[in-house]
Design a protein around this motif. Structure first.
Motif: not given
Ligand code: SF4
Length: 471
Positions: A113-118, A430-447
């Motif tokens: 959630k914090a990655f999304k916020g950033v 590929y993603t290193l996390t599991k679950g939609k929310e965490k994967v999305l967190g990774e996506v926000y981080l890389i974006f």
């Protein structure tokens, strides 16, 4: 002549880390960016300190480490842990702190959630800096593999195949035991009974889920078709880019295909940047329902039209050859006959039995004596035209695309090249996390990392640095 030689390893130097990092290195931008953020706003774990216990690492330290890692193909926690002791830029960036790999992994796992916020805050800054205008946005998706093997993804057919195979084995072992008792065979029999029980449980879960498939390791992941029709278990990542500077402005990981993603993504873009005028997307996003939803969101769509299914079967008498007369609500067929409707709406059901949309029927009695009938239809009742409740939105969209081909062609320039950088250059396939929310967190981080890198191309190092410091 000698070969080029290096320096003596035993040479002692008086150098600070600051002197060892290039003056215009990307790592300095990451450092300034994270320092510019008010991290307290984003609800990072461990931001607030407990009175007791071991002091945690500051979220700024971990955020810097991750942003650097994602831009340099150092994504796993163990690679990042190693980089903290071997990579001079990382040592400079996080002041030679050395977090354990588990601490690094937990930070990514605990803060989606914090990655999304950033990311959203960063997009708002970009809007303030007038780098995003919302006049034209483009949407597209790319697929990444999940932490779930194909072996651990099941559909009813696959489970049945396994159960049938086990049943055969069980029958074989039972017959063998009837003939002669053997401890090993008995163990194998029990093992197969246990395996069958597990597959039965999966079968039950599948039925309860109402979905066509189930993933065991990461329940949110789905079997998706990758390049060249290869099937893997993964996520379909949606991305939205603004045309002004090709910056990424929204993300999501939704359905495995794009048919239902258009309005959702337009809405997300509006949440992040405010007004959006036009949206461009390829034919995967073309759906009457979505086009209607976009009109409701006050956004003009330019979605590549899908050809009607009849165009392949019968190109000369496809749906496109029938002209709609809006005033009279009739169609004129290729034989110049008027096709009329009884005004009734019929539910059109999909293969899976769910109601999908409503259609009106248009027919003419003239089919009976028509000289074109053999070419036009094989229906013994004559040709039937179905007009969906969304046809007006589809027609408006298709006309816009056909009248503005050059404008539509910008789509690829606005959205697709980012995927090349993310997947090929930064290895985000590929993603290193599991679950939609965490994967999305990774996506926000890389974006976030992508937009940061893009800013250097837009402003140049010095100007960007001053802008961030001023912010
Ligand atoms: S078969 Fe019917 S719909 Fe087709 S061209 Fe002839 S009159 Fe028109």
């Amino acid at each position: 002549m000698n070969h080029i030689s290096g320096n003596n390893r035993n040479q002692i130097r008086m150098l600070s880390l600051e002197q060892m990092v290039e003056p215009a290195s990307m790592v300095r931008i990451i450092d300034a960016f994270v320092d510019m953020l008010d991290l307290e706003k984003f609800d990072f774990n461990y931001f607030k300190l407990n009175k007791e216990g071991r002091p945690p690492y500051h979220p700024a330290t971990m955020m810097k480490l991750y942003l650097y890692g994602y831009q340099n193909s150092l994504r796993t926690c163990r690679k990042l842990e190693k980089a903290c002791t071997t990579n001079i830029e990382v040592m400079w960036l996080i002041n030679e702190q050395r977090p354990h790999f588990k601490t690094i992994a937990n930070f990514r796992k605990d803060n989606p959630k914090a990655f999304k916020g950033v990311f959203r805050y960063f997009v708002a800054i970009l809007k303030d800096w007038k780098l995003i205008d919302g006049k034209t946005i483009a949407i597209d998706s790319f697929k990444i593999r999940a932490q779930n093997s194909l072996k651990n993804n099941f559909n009813q057919r696959k489970v049945k195949r396994h159960i049938d195979y086990i049943d055969n084995k069980i029958a074989e072992y039972e017959q063998a035991l009837d003939e002669e008792f053997d401890e090993g065979t008995k163990e194998k029999l029990e093992h197969n009974h246990q395996k069958k029980e597990n597959y039965k449980k999966i079968q039950k879960k599948l039925k309860q889920s109402g979905d066509g498939q189930i993933s065991i390791t990461d329940p949110d992941s789905r079997a998706v078709v990758f390049q060249r029709n290869s099937v893997r278990v993964g996520y379909n990542v949606q991305a939205v880019s603004d045309s002004k500077n090709k910056l990424l402005i929204a993300a999501d990981t939704g359905d495995v295909n794009d048919t239902k993603a258009l309005a959702v993504m337009v809405n997300k873009a509006q949440e992040n940047i405010g007004d959006v005028e036009n949206v461009l997307a390829d034919k995967g996003y073309h759906s009457g329902r979505e086009l209607k939803a976009c009109e409701k969101l006050d956004v003009t769509t330019f979605i590549s039209p899908k050809e009607s299914s009849s165009i392949k079967k019968n190109p000369d008498f496809a749906m496109e050859s029938f002209k709609y007369n809006k005033q009279e609500d009739t169609y004129t067929c290729p034989a110049d006959e008027l096709m009329q409707t009884n005004g009734k709406w019929y539910n059109k059901t999909l293969k899976n039995g769910r109601k999908s949309y409503q259609v009106k029927h248009y027919k003419t009695k003239a089919c009976n004596g028509c000289h074109l009938r053999a070419q036009c239809t094989t229906n013994k009742h004559g040709r039937l035209i179905e007009r969906t409740e969304y046809q007006q939105y589809v027609t408006r969209n298709n006309d816009r695309v056909n009248q503005n081909p050059d404008y539509y062609r910008q789509r690829q320039q606005i959205i697709e090249h980012q995927f090349g950088t993310l997947k090929r250059h930064w290895h985000f396939d590929y993603t290193l996390t599991k679950g939609k929310e965490k994967v999305l967190g990774e996506v926000y981080l890389i974006f976030t990392g992508y937009n940061l890198r893009r800013l250097i191309s837009i402003f140049g190092f010095e100007a960007l640095m001053s802008k961030m410091k001023a912010h």
